[in-house]
Design an enzyme around this catalytic site. Structure first.
Site, short mmCIF file in Angstrom:
data_model
loop_
_atom_site.label_atom_id
_atom_site.label_comp_id
_atom_site.label_asym_id
_atom_site.label_seq_id
_atom_site.Cartn_x
_atom_site.Cartn_y
_atom_site.Cartn_z
N THR A 1 20.12 -37.06 -4.17
CA THR A 1 18.65 -37.97 -4.71
C THR A 1 18.68 -37.90 -5.59
O THR A 1 18.73 -36.11 -5.84
CB THR A 1 17.47 -37.27 -4.12
OG1 THR A 1 16.93 -37.81 -2.93
CG2 THR A 1 16.30 -38.14 -4.74
N LEU A 2 18.22 -38.53 -6.91
CA LEU A 2 18.83 -39.18 -8.42
C LEU A 2 17.42 -38.90 -8.88
O LEU A 2 16.91 -39.72 -8.70
CB LEU A 2 19.79 -39.94 -8.47
CG LEU A 2 21.05 -40.01 -8.06
CD1 LEU A 2 21.81 -40.68 -8.39
CD2 LEU A 2 21.73 -38.21 -8.46
N GLU A 3 16.75 -38.08 -9.30
CA GLU A 3 15.67 -38.60 -10.13
C GLU A 3 15.73 -38.61 -11.99
O GLU A 3 16.49 -38.20 -12.54
CB GLU A 3 14.87 -36.77 -10.55
CG GLU A 3 14.79 -36.43 -9.62
CD GLU A 3 14.92 -35.22 -8.71
OE1 GLU A 3 16.23 -35.20 -9.78
OE2 GLU A 3 15.29 -35.13 -7.41
N TYR B 1 23.03 -22.98 2.56
CA TYR B 1 21.88 -23.94 2.80
C TYR B 1 22.14 -24.41 4.55
O TYR B 1 21.05 -24.96 4.95
CB TYR B 1 23.06 -25.35 2.15
CG TYR B 1 21.22 -25.77 1.82
CD1 TYR B 1 20.10 -25.95 0.91
CD2 TYR B 1 20.81 -27.31 2.27
CE1 TYR B 1 18.82 -26.68 0.64
CE2 TYR B 1 20.00 -28.33 2.59
CZ TYR B 1 19.15 -27.89 1.38
OH TYR B 1 17.75 -28.68 0.96
N LYS C 1 25.24 -38.20 -17.86
CA LYS C 1 25.70 -39.35 -18.70
C LYS C 1 24.98 -38.98 -19.89
O LYS C 1 23.87 -39.50 -19.99
CB LYS C 1 26.33 -39.67 -17.78
CG LYS C 1 27.10 -39.99 -16.93
CD LYS C 1 27.98 -41.31 -16.27
CE LYS C 1 28.71 -41.85 -17.23
NZ LYS C 1 30.28 -40.89 -17.08
N GLN D 1 27.29 -36.65 -13.85
CA GLN D 1 28.53 -35.37 -13.69
C GLN D 1 28.03 -34.80 -12.61
O GLN D 1 27.17 -33.71 -12.98
CB GLN D 1 29.44 -35.12 -14.35
CG GLN D 1 30.34 -34.23 -14.49
CD GLN D 1 31.49 -33.91 -15.67
OE1 GLN D 1 31.10 -33.93 -16.30
NE2 GLN D 1 32.77 -34.66 -15.61
N ALA E 1 21.47 -40.32 -21.73
CA ALA E 1 20.53 -39.43 -22.59
C ALA E 1 20.92 -40.08 -24.24
O ALA E 1 19.18 -39.59 -24.79
CB ALA E 1 21.67 -38.03 -22.19
#
Length: 189
Positions: free
Chosen positions: A136-138, A171, A112, A157, A116
């Site tokens: 999983t978010l870095e 996958y 978002k 987003q 940023a």
């Protein structure tokens, strides 16, 4: 091939439980009226939330960061309403939402702009066809100061892109190593 709209996302949630839990519209305030970093359905995507689970990179053991032999002791685990990321460091977290991606769709996930514009960059790899799980978010702090991330609020987003044709092997069919991940997941080989 194109980007899917809010109507398509809503329909996929109702028919296939593509996103759980699902917010039908953009949420900008808590029940008590206090502001939050927005999350929920947008015109051409879905703003996911970051959960209260964080792994903050510390490197107290002076390890070499090696994706083939990553030392999970390099992280400090915490559960909190916010996460303070040290200067020039990063944290891993997971989405509040659980995703089930259709076979003929791939996603792109972008941080978002609220974060940023503060030097906090979010990186998430695409959700591939038939991938399922919590993302999983870095989260990278590119600034020379500590940076704060708010749990249970918007972080990134997800944009859903229709493929021109279904893939040969999804996958799930190739037994992707991050299939069905539940918590914050460190690198795997």
């Amino acid at each position: 091939m194109g980007v899917h709209s809010d109507d398509w996302i809503r329909q996929m949630v109702k028919k296939h439980r593509m996103i759980e839990p699902f917010e039908e519209s953009q949420v900008r305030k808590k029940v008590d009226g206090s502001q939050v970093i927005s999350f929920g359905l947008s015109s051409y995507g879905y703003d996911l939330r970051v959960s209260r689970e964080f792994k903050i990179f510390t490197n107290v053991f002076n390890s070499v960061v090696d994706p083939k032999a990553f030392d999970p002791r390099s992280f400090v685990e915490m559960e909190s309403d916010c996460c303070i990321i040290p200067p020039n460091s990063f944290a891993l977290a997971r989405s509040v939402e659980y995703f089930r991606i259709p076979r003929d769709v791939i996603t792109i996930c972008l941080g978002k702009s609220t974060y940023a514009r503060c030097g906090i960059i979010v990186n998430v790899t695409p959700f591939e066809p038939e991938w399922e799980g919590y993302a999983t978010l870095e989260i990278s702090n590119t600034t020379p100061l500590p940076a704060k991330v708010y749990a249970e609020e918007g972080l990134a987003q997800v944009i859903f892109i229709q493929a021109s044709e279904p893939c040969s092997i999804s996958y799930a069919e190739r037994n992707g190593k991050y299939m069905y991940q539940k918590g914050v997941t460190v690198p795997r080989l």
